[in-house]
Design a protein around this motif. Structure first.
Motif, PDB file in Angstrom:
ATOM      1  N   GLU A   1      -5.470 182.755  62.055  1.00  0.00           N
ATOM      2  CA  GLU A   1      -6.007 183.929  62.858  1.00  0.00           C
ATOM      3  C   GLU A   1      -4.843 185.239  62.297  1.00  0.00           C
ATOM      4  O   GLU A   1      -3.799 184.742  61.973  1.00  0.00           O
ATOM      5  CB  GLU A   1      -5.836 183.928  64.275  1.00  0.00           C
ATOM      6  CG  GLU A   1      -6.658 182.963  64.890  1.00  0.00           C
ATOM      7  CD  GLU A   1      -6.107 182.717  66.354  1.00  0.00           C
ATOM      8  OE1 GLU A   1      -6.759 183.409  67.233  1.00  0.00           O
ATOM      9  OE2 GLU A   1      -5.211 181.824  66.574  1.00  0.00           O
TER      10      GLU A   1
ATOM     11  N   SER B   1     -13.865 178.320  51.602  1.00  0.00           N
ATOM     12  CA  SER B   1     -12.762 178.479  52.607  1.00  0.00           C
ATOM     13  C   SER B   1     -12.012 179.929  52.760  1.00  0.00           C
ATOM     14  O   SER B   1     -12.136 180.739  51.891  1.00  0.00           O
ATOM     15  CB  SER B   1     -11.488 177.454  52.335  1.00  0.00           C
ATOM     16  OG  SER B   1     -11.257 177.474  51.032  1.00  0.00           O
TER      17      SER B   1
ATOM     18  N   LEU C   1      -4.902 171.538  63.327  1.00  0.00           N
ATOM     19  CA  LEU C   1      -5.789 171.321  64.030  1.00  0.00           C
ATOM     20  C   LEU C   1      -5.717 169.508  63.891  1.00  0.00           C
ATOM     21  O   LEU C   1      -6.517 169.008  64.632  1.00  0.00           O
ATOM     22  CB  LEU C   1      -7.184 171.739  63.373  1.00  0.00           C
ATOM     23  CG  LEU C   1      -7.542 172.840  63.297  1.00  0.00           C
ATOM     24  CD1 LEU C   1      -8.650 173.249  62.482  1.00  0.00           C
ATOM     25  CD2 LEU C   1      -7.672 173.164  64.793  1.00  0.00           C
TER      26      LEU C   1
ATOM     27  N   GLU D   1      -8.238 175.307  55.843  1.00  0.00           N
ATOM     28  CA  GLU D   1      -8.265 175.428  57.209  1.00  0.00           C
ATOM     29  C   GLU D   1      -8.973 174.528  58.161  1.00  0.00           C
ATOM     30  O   GLU D   1      -9.179 174.596  59.162  1.00  0.00           O
ATOM     31  CB  GLU D   1      -9.250 176.922  57.162  1.00  0.00           C
ATOM     32  CG  GLU D   1     -10.576 176.603  56.537  1.00  0.00           C
ATOM     33  CD  GLU D   1     -11.556 177.833  56.739  1.00  0.00           C
ATOM     34  OE1 GLU D   1     -11.742 177.959  57.706  1.00  0.00           O
ATOM     35  OE2 GLU D   1     -12.411 178.209  56.027  1.00  0.00           O
ATOM     36  N   ASP D   2      -9.382 173.072  57.294  1.00  0.00           N
ATOM     37  CA  ASP D   2      -9.793 172.138  58.179  1.00  0.00           C
ATOM     38  C   ASP D   2      -8.535 171.482  58.847  1.00  0.00           C
ATOM     39  O   ASP D   2      -8.729 170.737  59.690  1.00  0.00           O
ATOM     40  CB  ASP D   2     -10.612 171.125  57.246  1.00  0.00           C
ATOM     41  CG  ASP D   2      -9.796 170.725  56.070  1.00  0.00           C
ATOM     42  OD1 ASP D   2      -9.034 171.639  55.515  1.00  0.00           O
ATOM     43  OD2 ASP D   2      -9.963 169.947  55.444  1.00  0.00           O
TER      44      ASP D   2
ATOM     45  N   LEU E   1     -10.019 171.176  67.443  1.00  0.00           N
ATOM     46  CA  LEU E   1      -9.250 172.152  68.267  1.00  0.00           C
ATOM     47  C   LEU E   1      -9.319 171.362  69.861  1.00  0.00           C
ATOM     48  O   LEU E   1      -8.235 171.276  70.277  1.00  0.00           O
ATOM     49  CB  LEU E   1      -9.720 173.291  68.413  1.00  0.00           C
ATOM     50  CG  LEU E   1      -8.981 174.534  69.158  1.00  0.00           C
ATOM     51  CD1 LEU E   1      -7.560 174.836  68.519  1.00  0.00           C
ATOM     52  CD2 LEU E   1      -9.847 175.863  69.455  1.00  0.00           C
TER      53      LEU E   1
ATOM     54  N   SER F   1     -16.938 175.624  60.959  1.00  0.00           N
ATOM     55  CA  SER F   1     -16.546 175.939  62.234  1.00  0.00           C
ATOM     56  C   SER F   1     -16.966 174.853  63.347  1.00  0.00           C
ATOM     57  O   SER F   1     -16.077 174.774  64.292  1.00  0.00           O
ATOM     58  CB  SER F   1     -17.698 177.178  62.734  1.00  0.00           C
ATOM     59  OG  SER F   1     -17.201 178.441  61.830  1.00  0.00           O
TER      60      SER F   1
ATOM     61  N   TYR G   1      -5.706 176.113  61.156  1.00  0.00           N
ATOM     62  CA  TYR G   1      -6.574 177.169  61.407  1.00  0.00           C
ATOM     63  C   TYR G   1      -6.063 178.487  61.718  1.00  0.00           C
ATOM     64  O   TYR G   1      -4.804 178.691  62.298  1.00  0.00           O
ATOM     65  CB  TYR G   1      -7.225 177.103  62.762  1.00  0.00           C
ATOM     66  CG  TYR G   1      -8.456 178.137  63.269  1.00  0.00           C
ATOM     67  CD1 TYR G   1      -9.663 178.040  62.389  1.00  0.00           C
ATOM     68  CD2 TYR G   1      -8.080 179.136  63.932  1.00  0.00           C
ATOM     69  CE1 TYR G   1     -10.534 178.884  62.475  1.00  0.00           C
ATOM     70  CE2 TYR G   1      -9.022 179.986  64.083  1.00  0.00           C
ATOM     71  CZ  TYR G   1     -10.328 180.068  63.577  1.00  0.00           C
ATOM     72  OH  TYR G   1     -11.242 181.016  63.682  1.00  0.00           O
TER      73      TYR G   1
ATOM     74  N   GLN H   1     -13.850 172.403  63.171  1.00  0.00           N
ATOM     75  CA  GLN H   1     -12.575 173.160  63.694  1.00  0.00           C
ATOM     76  C   GLN H   1     -12.727 172.993  65.108  1.00  0.00           C
ATOM     77  O   GLN H   1     -11.561 172.782  65.723  1.00  0.00           O
ATOM     78  CB  GLN H   1     -12.611 174.720  63.000  1.00  0.00           C
ATOM     79  CG  GLN H   1     -12.172 174.485  61.565  1.00  0.00           C
ATOM     80  CD  GLN H   1     -12.217 176.126  60.718  1.00  0.00           C
ATOM     81  OE1 GLN H   1     -13.010 176.903  61.436  1.00  0.00           O
ATOM     82  NE2 GLN H   1     -11.508 176.246  59.904  1.00  0.00           N
TER      83      GLN H   1
ATOM     84  N   ILE I   1     -14.425 176.632  68.173  1.00  0.00           N
ATOM     85  CA  ILE I   1     -13.125 177.233  67.687  1.00  0.00           C
ATOM     86  C   ILE I   1     -12.911 178.730  68.171  1.00  0.00           C
ATOM     87  O   ILE I   1     -11.908 179.271  68.231  1.00  0.00           O
ATOM     88  CB  ILE I   1     -13.433 177.451  66.121  1.00  0.00           C
ATOM     89  CG1 ILE I   1     -11.931 177.798  65.481  1.00  0.00           C
ATOM     90  CG2 ILE I   1     -14.495 178.417  65.736  1.00  0.00           C
ATOM     91  CD1 ILE I   1     -10.954 176.624  65.523  1.00  0.00           C
TER      92      ILE I   1
END
Lengths: 426, 144
Positions: free
Chosen positions: A255, A307, A278, A249-250, A14, A7, A253, A10, A45
């Motif tokens: 949602e 992950s 990202l 996800e690195d 971000l 997190s 990202y 990220q 994040i």
């Protein structure tokens, strides 16, 4: 890496990417300014919910390079995917982007158990489509021998699989079934081939398809997910557990949102998948709405990875069809039909799967006033159908069979989905 | 020399042919000859009838994809070999026939053909004194 560390990473990335697009992409700068957001408002994040969404329409409206953040001199590759009408989506990659993509693809292959002793055939199309070259680079990176088979010439490919002892393959699941069928016709049996890993993606597929491919080709089939707007294949991948696809996800990202209210949904709930790149330099996107419906999963996987995972794609929040791995929008067909005066503005797309290959039939209605004595032979009607088929092919990038219908015989549609009959059981 | 033929686009679906025939029936149109050029998915129904212009209008008003085509109509003696002789003359003049069919009308053989080389066909028919019929010959109804 612990969840907290992830997190934190990220959040840091971000902030950096928002700052980067703010200074380099007028589209995002104006959008953020109009929402009274500065890059400094984005620190963790969790601040991502403050950011605006990006849609396919935004990409189309800013064709070709409007969303590109890096100067042209830094771009080393350009891919293009189909757009809803007219303009394709153009994605430029910097050298670093290609490096990240290759690394992410290598992670996928490693999770599938592919290594330097494998001979791996990439049977996604090489070209503007991201599938071929994207998978190719990853295979080279892990040191396996890549066979750039691309698509087409399936018999030759089948012979190579047998003769070279090819152990892995990346292709669409429907092509895998078509390949199995071709081999059976050629008399190539399962014990003559050494395939053990399949990386399947670019179109939705089911557990039933997986079981059938595995049975007929004698391999283990893994999901490979990606989309060119974000990167290409390698956005997520299945591991040996085959319980959801791990997202890189690195770099991307994820949602999941309610496609109507646009509210983020908690883990486990199905909604529209949204990605923020990202680390991308060429064409970074903030909260890109993929239109793919799925859910996200938390928690450590049996394989040890921590992950976040995504479920299978359960559908679409728009009317896009994926036919032989190619994105097709009914509106593309509509624009072609409307461009020819012989046809009424009514049409129907009939999608089916025959011998494991997707087929597209387009029914169009002849306009009564354009049926003149010129058209009183089958040859003239066939010529008209061929003319439409050629235009469709150039717009859709896939072949469609045209069927002419008498005036007034195609029902007036009530909504967009009424233009489509999808008979595939997927 | 040429007469009006109705050309109708019909889908290979049950009920489509009946719909067309019912319209003609209700309009009191008599079918003199008809033929279907069929393909796997549709057919082109070609027909010679009494009052083709009115038939055309009635069908058009009913939403049918219909066209009026000018076709040549030769009148032949009803004897073996007459069709061959006529087509030989047309063929020797390098006229390509798009389609052709024959029927009996008033004891005579009628040979219908369509070509895109209409002027040339016209000249050849006159030069070789081939007999032909025209619209008025069909209007009165026929006794076979």
């Amino acid at each position: 890496m612990s969840r907290d560390e992830m997190s934190a990473l990220q959040g840091k990335r971000l902030h950096k990417i928002v700052e980067y697009v703010y200074h380099n992409v007028p589209f995002y700068r104006h959008k953020l300014q109009s929402m009274d957001i500065t890059p400094d408002d984005i620190q963790t994040i969790d601040d991502i919910v403050k950011l605006p969404f990006t849609t396919k329409k935004d990409l189309r409206d800013n064709y070709p390079f409007g969303l590109q953040a890096a100067p042209q001199s830094e771009i080393i590759r350009i891919h293009a995917s189909s757009g809803t009408t007219g303009n394709p989506t153009i994605v430029g990659y910097t050298r670093k982007d290609i490096g990240v993509w290759t690394e992410c693809m290598a992670r996928c292959l490693t999770a599938y158990g592919v290594g330097r002793n494998d001979i791996f055939s990439v049977s996604y199309g090489y070209g503007l489509f991201t599938g071929g070259l994207g998978a190719h680079n990853g295979v080279e990176m892990i040191g396996a021998a890549v066979v750039p088979a691309s698509t087409g010439n399936t018999e030759k490919h089948a012979r190579l699989i047998r003769d070279l002892g090819i152990t892995g393959i990346a292709c669409t699941p429907s092509y895998a079934l078509y390949l199995a069928e071709t081999m059976e016709k050629m008399g190539i049996t399962k014990d003559q081939i050494h395939l053990r890993v399949g990386a399947f993606g670019a179109e939705p597929w089911t557990e039933n398809m997986r079981a059938e491919i595995q049975k007929r080709l004698g391999l283990k089939g893994y999901n490979l997910y990606g989309l060119s707007e974000i990167m290409g294949p390698s956005v997520s991948y299945e591991c040996q557990e085959q319980h959801g696809s791990h997202i890189n996800e690195d770099h991307f990202y994820p949602e999941v949102i309610n496609p109507v209210t646009l509210e983020p949904l908690p883990k486990g709930q199905t909604g529209e998948l949204v990605f923020t790149t990202l680390t991308k330099e060429g064409m970074p996107v903030l909260r890109y709405r993929t239109r793919d419906l799925c859910s996200l999963m938390d928690g450590q996987c049996g394989c040890g990875r921590t992950s976040v995972r995504m479920s299978r794609i359960e559908g679409r929040s728009d009317d896009m069809l994926i036919i032989r791995g190619i994105n097709v929008f009914p509106s593309q067909v509509e624009s072609v039909v409307l461009s020819m005066k012989e046809f009424a503005p009514r049409y129907m797309l009939i999608v089916d799967r025959v011998n494991n290959l997707d087929t597209l039939q387009v029914q169009v209605e002849l306009r009564q006033e354009y049926f003149t004595s010129t058209f009183d032979t089958p040859a003239a009607i066939d010529e008209l159908e061929k003319r439409l088929a050629a235009r469709l092919k150039s717009v859709l990038s896939i072949g469609a069979k045209v069927q002419l219908k008498a005036p007034g015989t195609i029902e007036r549609s009530q909504g967009k989905s009424a233009h489509v009959i999808d008979k595939r059981k997927i | 020399m040429t007469i009006n033929q109705l050309s109708i686009f019909i889908e290979n679906r049950s009920g489509t042919l009946v719909k067309v025939l019912d319209i003609l029936k209700q309009s009191g149109i008599q079918i003199i000859a008809s033929t279907i050029a069929d393909t796997a998915e549709y057919g082109i129904y070609r027909l010679i009838c009494s009052e083709p212009s009115r038939a055309y209008q009635e069908l058009k008003d009913a939403g049918v994809a219909v066209a009026l085509s000018d076709v040549f109509a030769l009148e032949l003696d009803n004897e073996p070999g007459k069709a061959a002789d006529a087509v030989r003359i047309i063929s020797d003049a390098d006229i390509s026939i798009t389609y052709m069919y024959t029927f009996l009308w008033g004891g005579k053989g009628i040979l219908i053909f369509r070509t895109d080389q209409t002027e040339k066909a016209h000249d050849v028919i006159l030069q070789h004194h081939l007999s032909f019929i025209d619209e008025n010959d069909l209007a009165g109804g026929g006794e076979n």
